[in-house]
Design a protein around this motif. Sequence first.
Motif, short mmCIF file in Angstrom:
data_model
loop_
_atom_site.label_atom_id
_atom_site.label_comp_id
_atom_site.label_asym_id
_atom_site.label_seq_id
_atom_site.Cartn_x
_atom_site.Cartn_y
_atom_site.Cartn_z
N MET A 131 32.69 110.56 -4.74
CA MET A 131 32.10 109.24 -4.76
C MET A 131 33.15 108.15 -4.61
O MET A 131 32.95 107.02 -4.99
N ASN A 132 34.28 108.52 -4.08
CA ASN A 132 35.34 107.53 -3.94
C ASN A 132 35.00 106.52 -2.86
O ASN A 132 34.29 106.80 -1.92
N SER A 133 35.52 105.31 -3.04
CA SER A 133 35.30 104.26 -2.06
C SER A 133 36.47 104.23 -1.11
O SER A 133 37.62 104.18 -1.52
N ARG A 147 27.12 104.02 2.24
CA ARG A 147 26.71 102.64 1.97
C ARG A 147 27.83 101.71 2.41
O ARG A 147 28.99 101.89 2.04
N GLY A 196 30.78 97.50 0.46
CA GLY A 196 31.53 97.51 -0.79
C GLY A 196 30.70 97.69 -2.04
O GLY A 196 31.26 97.74 -3.15
N GLU A 197 29.39 97.78 -1.92
CA GLU A 197 28.54 98.02 -3.10
C GLU A 197 28.52 99.51 -3.42
O GLU A 197 28.53 100.35 -2.52
N HIS A 198 28.49 99.83 -4.73
CA HIS A 198 28.57 101.22 -5.17
C HIS A 198 27.31 101.61 -5.94
O HIS A 198 27.38 101.95 -7.13
N ARG A 199 26.18 101.57 -5.29
CA ARG A 199 24.92 101.98 -5.92
C ARG A 199 23.97 102.47 -4.84
O ARG A 199 24.15 102.17 -3.65
N LEU A 254 28.70 111.27 -1.13
CA LEU A 254 28.53 109.82 -1.09
C LEU A 254 29.81 109.18 -0.57
O LEU A 254 30.91 109.53 -0.99
N PHE A 301 31.34 105.27 0.21
CA PHE A 301 31.19 103.82 0.13
C PHE A 301 32.33 103.16 0.91
O PHE A 301 33.48 103.53 0.74
N THR A 302 31.98 102.24 1.76
CA THR A 302 32.99 101.54 2.56
C THR A 302 32.84 100.03 2.40
O THR A 302 31.72 99.52 2.22
N ASP A 303 33.95 99.31 2.44
CA ASP A 303 33.92 97.85 2.32
C ASP A 303 33.44 97.18 3.61
O ASP A 303 33.13 95.99 3.60
#
Length: 251
Positions: free
Chosen positions: A1-3, A199, A202-205, A219, A221-223
């Motif tokens: 789940m790392n961004s 997603r 930058g949101e993490h949900r 999952l 997550f990207t900015d």
Amino acid sequence: MNSVPASAAPRPENGGAEGGNIPRHVAIIMDGNGRWAKARGLPRVAGHKQGAEAARKVLRAAGTAGVECLTLYAFSSENWRRPQDEINDLMGLLSLYISRELDALHAEGVRIKIIGDHSAFKSDVARLIDKAVDKTASNQRMTLAVALNYGAQREIVHAVRSLARKVEAGQLSPDTIGEAEIEAELDTRDLPPLDLLIRTSGEHRLSNFLLWQSAYSELLFTDTLWPDFDGDAFRAALAAYGARERRFGGR
């Protein structure tokens, strides 16, 4: 789940995931249209227009990479809370996109599937969506699933109610209800298992998106704001997926 930034993963030479490990089913929460427009002093609809172009690029990249199904979160059940002008703009863009792209998608063998309840849309928009679904129903190269008026909690509630009605009618025993029976009642019942959920912005949900289906998905997550998420960004996401080891709780 790392961004990670969408560009952080190495880009494979074959255009797919590293080592040829291609996810069968990728879903994307397309977030950041409004912020993209605001940063440029533009109205929100300009962000949505650019977001539609990003969807076109990503769909092409997914098809080239060999992804079987791409699911896009286009309009959530919570989006009705937005200003009416913005909702109208979104419906107009959806109609324009279908009208402009339908023949090409059909020629390329893309099946269009809707998850959620698009019957709540204006009748002309709903009819156009139905036309797209019907026209492409027999296509087998790839599936484009579009989440419209979709909410995962409501989807699960509907599944439970359907099973409860079958129990009440004597068609099903409560003791026989398991994961497979629930999955058979979900909107995604004819889609491959979800491998990768992305997603942007930058949101993490998960924002009430594919909650059941994402139980063991990867999952990412990207900015990157969605309008800037293009084919290269998608290929980088596939490479990041290919570099991961999926364990499914086994060790």
